[in-house]
Enzyme design. Structure first.
Site, PDB file in Angstrom:
ATOM      1  N   HIS A  75     -12.680  18.674   6.357  1.00 31.85           N
ATOM      2  CA  HIS A  75     -13.832  18.309   6.948  1.00 31.85           C
ATOM      3  C   HIS A  75     -13.772  19.194   8.540  1.00 31.85           C
ATOM      4  CE1 HIS A  75     -17.255  16.050   8.570  1.00 31.85           C
ATOM      5  NE2 HIS A  75     -16.485  15.623   9.593  1.00 31.85           N
TER       6      HIS A  75
ATOM      7  N   GLU B   5     -12.794  17.866  15.956  1.00 30.70           N
ATOM      8  CA  GLU B   5     -13.710  16.801  16.596  1.00 30.70           C
ATOM      9  C   GLU B   5     -13.278  16.807  17.952  1.00 30.70           C
ATOM     10  OE1 GLU B   5     -15.891  15.604  15.003  1.00 30.70           O
ATOM     11  OE2 GLU B   5     -15.341  15.794  12.603  1.00 30.70           O
TER      12      GLU B   5
ATOM     13  N   HIS C 150     -21.288  20.638   7.330  1.00 26.77           N
ATOM     14  CA  HIS C 150     -21.381  19.522   6.260  1.00 26.77           C
ATOM     15  C   HIS C 150     -21.881  20.373   4.913  1.00 26.77           C
ATOM     16  CE1 HIS C 150     -22.083  15.110   5.154  1.00 26.77           C
ATOM     17  NE2 HIS C 150     -21.507  15.696   4.322  1.00 26.77           N
TER      18      HIS C 150
ATOM     19  N   GLU D 248     -27.518   5.069  15.854  1.00 28.99           N
ATOM     20  CA  GLU D 248     -28.027   6.543  16.035  1.00 28.99           C
ATOM     21  C   GLU D 248     -29.405   6.481  15.943  1.00 28.99           C
ATOM     22  OE1 GLU D 248     -25.321   9.196  13.736  1.00 28.99           O
ATOM     23  OE2 GLU D 248     -26.987  10.445  13.187  1.00 28.99           O
TER      24      GLU D 248
ATOM     25  N   ARG E 142     -26.508   9.111  19.728  1.00 25.88           N
ATOM     26  CA  ARG E 142     -25.421   9.114  19.144  1.00 25.88           C
ATOM     27  C   ARG E 142     -25.325  10.371  17.827  1.00 25.88           C
ATOM     28  NH1 ARG E 142     -22.131   4.366  15.911  1.00 25.88           N
ATOM     29  NH2 ARG E 142     -20.535   5.735  14.894  1.00 25.88           N
TER      30      ARG E 142
ATOM     31  N   LYS F  14     -16.654   8.928  22.738  1.00 28.64           N
ATOM     32  CA  LYS F  14     -17.142   8.396  21.601  1.00 28.64           C
ATOM     33  C   LYS F  14     -17.635   6.932  21.796  1.00 28.64           C
ATOM     34  CE  LYS F  14     -17.528   7.760  16.867  1.00 28.64           C
ATOM     35  NZ  LYS F  14     -17.259   8.021  15.588  1.00 28.64           N
TER      36      LYS F  14
ATOM     37  N   ARG G 116     -20.431 -11.540   2.686  1.00 24.94           N
ATOM     38  CA  ARG G 116     -21.414 -11.307   3.802  1.00 24.94           C
ATOM     39  C   ARG G 116     -20.731 -10.634   5.169  1.00 24.94           C
ATOM     40  NH1 ARG G 116     -24.145 -15.724   1.455  1.00 24.94           N
ATOM     41  NH2 ARG G 116     -25.435 -14.843  -0.111  1.00 24.94           N
TER      42      ARG G 116
ATOM     43  N   LYS H 267     -19.373   3.223  11.882  1.00 30.00           N
ATOM     44  CA  LYS H 267     -19.952   3.643  10.623  1.00 30.00           C
ATOM     45  C   LYS H 267     -18.752   3.697   9.487  1.00 30.00           C
ATOM     46  CE  LYS H 267     -22.773   7.223  12.200  1.00 30.00           C
ATOM     47  NZ  LYS H 267     -23.374   8.920  12.388  1.00 30.00           N
TER      48      LYS H 267
ATOM     49  N   HIS I 219     -21.957  19.681  12.741  1.00 28.79           N
ATOM     50  CA  HIS I 219     -21.758  18.978  11.468  1.00 28.79           C
ATOM     51  C   HIS I 219     -22.960  19.159  10.560  1.00 28.79           C
ATOM     52  CE1 HIS I 219     -18.731  16.667  13.497  1.00 28.79           C
ATOM     53  NE2 HIS I 219     -18.375  15.894  12.387  1.00 28.79           N
TER      54      HIS I 219
ATOM     55  N   ASN J 276     -22.930  14.689  15.914  1.00 30.90           N
ATOM     56  CA  ASN J 276     -23.095  15.391  14.645  1.00 30.90           C
ATOM     57  C   ASN J 276     -23.177  17.098  14.997  1.00 30.90           C
ATOM     58  OD1 ASN J 276     -23.222  13.145  13.039  1.00 30.90           O
ATOM     59  ND2 ASN J 276     -25.527  13.227  13.371  1.00 30.90           N
TER      60      ASN J 276
END
Ligand code: NAD
Ligand code: GLY
Length: 361
Positions: free
Chosen positions: A265, A185, A252, A237, A241, A227, A121, A143, A248, A245
Site C-alpha cells: 500500500h 504515510e 490506490h 470525512e 479528512r 491524524k 450492536r 475507519k 491515494h 487521501n
C-alpha cells in the site's frame, strides 16, 4: 511515554506511545470498566512474536481471555473471517461491556474494529498496532472495514477505539519492506500539514532508516498528532479528512490495476504522491522545486516514485473511477499548493491526468 488525545467528545481516546510497553497492556485495560471477558484478535505471525506477553499481561489482571487467530494476509480481510470472529466471540460469551483487543497491523485492526462495531450492536475495541502503517495511520481515526470481491474496504463502519497502545519495539521484527511502506504515510503527513516535519524527514532519513529510537518516536508521535487533529475536526470525512487521501487516488488505482500483488500500500501511495505533486505543478498550484523535494524525500526513504510504464492508462483511470473517493464519477485529487498545505480539486480533464502518469512528465 507519549500521550496524544483524539478529541471526539464522549468518544475521545488516548494514543499511548512507548518502547517495551506491550507487557503492560493488561494494566492499561484495567483503567476502563470493561467486563472480565475479553477477546484478542491477531494472526499467527504477530501472535507468534508478541501473543505470549500480551495474553499473559491481560490474564494476570484477572481477565478471562479468548484468543482468535485469522490467517495472515489481506486476502483474509473479508466477511468470512468476520463471521468466524463473531462465532469465537459468541463462544467466549463476550457481553456488551467486553472489549476486543486487536494485536497486529492494519488488516487485523480494520477487521477487529468492524467486528466490534457490529457485535451486539457495538462493543469496545482497543488497538495494539504492530506495523508502522498501523501505528501512524490505520489504528487511529475509527475507519474499520473489510474487502468485498468487488472492491477493497467497501464494507465498513466508523467506530473509534477506546485506546491505542503503541509499542515501537515491535517494529524491530517488521520486515524492512513493510517498514518502508509505512514511511510513505509519514511523508504524507509532512506534505499535507507540516512543512517543518517534512524538513525533519528530509534531514533525518539516515536515522529513521537505522531505527534510531528518538527519531522513530518523533515521527510516530507527530504523525499521530496530525491524524488526531484532522480526525477530531472531521471524523466522518465530510471535508477536511479527505486530505489524508493525498497520494491515494492514484496510488490506490495502481494497487487495483496491478491486482494488489506488485506493490505494498505505502509503495503505491509513494508513487501516487509524486504523481499528484506533478499534477499540482501542471495546474500551476505547486512550484517545480517543491515537487522535486517531494520526489527526493520519497527516493531517500527507498520508496518508488515513478508510475510503472507497463500499466495501461485505461485500467488506472477505470480503477480511479470505481474508488470510494470518486463522487458521482468525478475524480477528486488532494493536491499540494506548497509543502505543508494541500487543497482538494475535482473536475480535471482526462488529458491532465494522463500526462502526469507518463514517466517522462
Ligand atoms: P498488515 O496488517 O497485512 O501487516 C503487514 C505484514 O506484517 C503482515 O504479514 C503481518 O503479519 C506482519 N506484521 C505485523 N506486525 C509485525 C511485526 N511487528 N513484526 C513482524 N511482522 C509483522 O498490513 P498493514 O500495512 O499494517 O495494513 C494494511 C491494511 O491497513 C490494509 O488492509 C489497509 O486497507 C488498511 N488501512 C486502514 C486504514 C484505516 O484508516 N483504517 C488506513 C490505512 C490502511
Ligand atoms: N487513512 C485515511 C483516513 O483514515 O481517513
Amino acid at each position: 511515554m507519549q500521550k496524544i488525545r483524539v478529541d471526539l467528545g464522549d468518544r475521545s481516546y488516548n494514543i499511548l506511545i512507548d518502547t517495551g510497553n506491550l507487557p503492560d497492556i493488561g494494566k492499561g485495560l484495567l483503567k476502563f470498566e470493561f467486563s472480565k471477558k475479553i477477546c484478542l484478535l491477531s494472526n499467527p505471525t504477530v501472535f507468534g512474536l508478541y501473543g505470549a506477553p500480551v495474553s499473559r499481561s491481560i490474564r494476570d489482571e484477572g481477565f478471562e481471555l479468548a484468543e482468535i487467530l485469522i490467517p495472515d494476509g489481506e486476502e483474509y480481510k473479508n466477511l468470512d473471517s468476520v463471521e468466524q470472529i463473531y462465532g469465537e466471540m459468541l463462544k467466549a460469551r463476550l457481553d456488551r461491556k467486553s472489549v476486543l483487543v486487536a494485536l497486529g497491523g492494519g488488516v487485523i485492526g480494520d477487521m477487529a474494529g468492524f467486528a466490534a462495531s457490529t457485535y451486539m450492536r457495538g462493543i469496545d475495541f482497543v488497538q495494539v498496532p504492530t506495523t508502522l502503517l498501523a501505528q501512524v495511520d490505520s489504528s487511529v481515526g475509527g475507519k474499520t472495514g473489510v474487502n468485498h470481491a468487488l472492491g477493497k474496504n467497501m464494507i465498513g463502519t466508523f467506530w473509534q477505539p477506546r485506546l491505542v497502545w503503541v509499542d515501537t519495539d515491535t517494529l524491530k521484527t517488521l520486515p524492512k519492506r513493510e517498514f518502508l511502506s509505512g514511511l510513505a504515510e509519514v511523508i504524507k503527513y509532512g506534505v499535507i500539514w507540516d512543512g517543518e516535519f517534512f524538513r525533519f524527514l528530509e534531514e533525518n532519513a539516515g536515522k529513521v532508516l537505522a531505527h534510531d529510537q528518538e527519531a522513530l518516536g518523533h515521527i510516530i508521535r507527530v504523525s499521530c498528532e496530525i491524524k488526531a487533529e484532522v480526525v477530531s475536526r472531521d471524523e466522518r470525512e465530510s471535508g477536511l479528512r479527505a486530505i489524508l487521501n493525498y497520494g491515494h487516488t492514484i496510488g490506490h488505482a495502481i494497487e487495483t490495476a496491478t491486482g494488489y500483488t506488485r506493490y505494498l500500500h505505502g509503495e503505491a501511495v509513494a508513487i501516487g504522491m509524486y504523481a499528484e505533486a506533478k499534477l499540482a505543478r501542471r495546474l500551476g498550484l505547486l512550484d517545480g522545486e517543491q515537487a522535486e523535494r517531494i520526489r527526493a524525500v520519497i527516493d531517500s526513504y527507498g520508496l518508488p516514485s515513478d508510475v510503472p510504464d507497463d500499466i495501461p492508462f485505461e485500467s488506472v483511470l477505470s480503477s480511479m473511477r470505481l474508488d470510494k473517493k470518486a463522487l458521482s464519477g468525478d475524480l477528486r485529487f488532494v493536491l499540494p499548493e506548497r509543502i505543508g498545505s494541500v487543497k482538494i480539486k475535482g473536475g480535471l480533464s482526462r488529458q491532465e491526468i494522463e500526462k502526469v502518469l507518463e514517466k517522462s512528465s
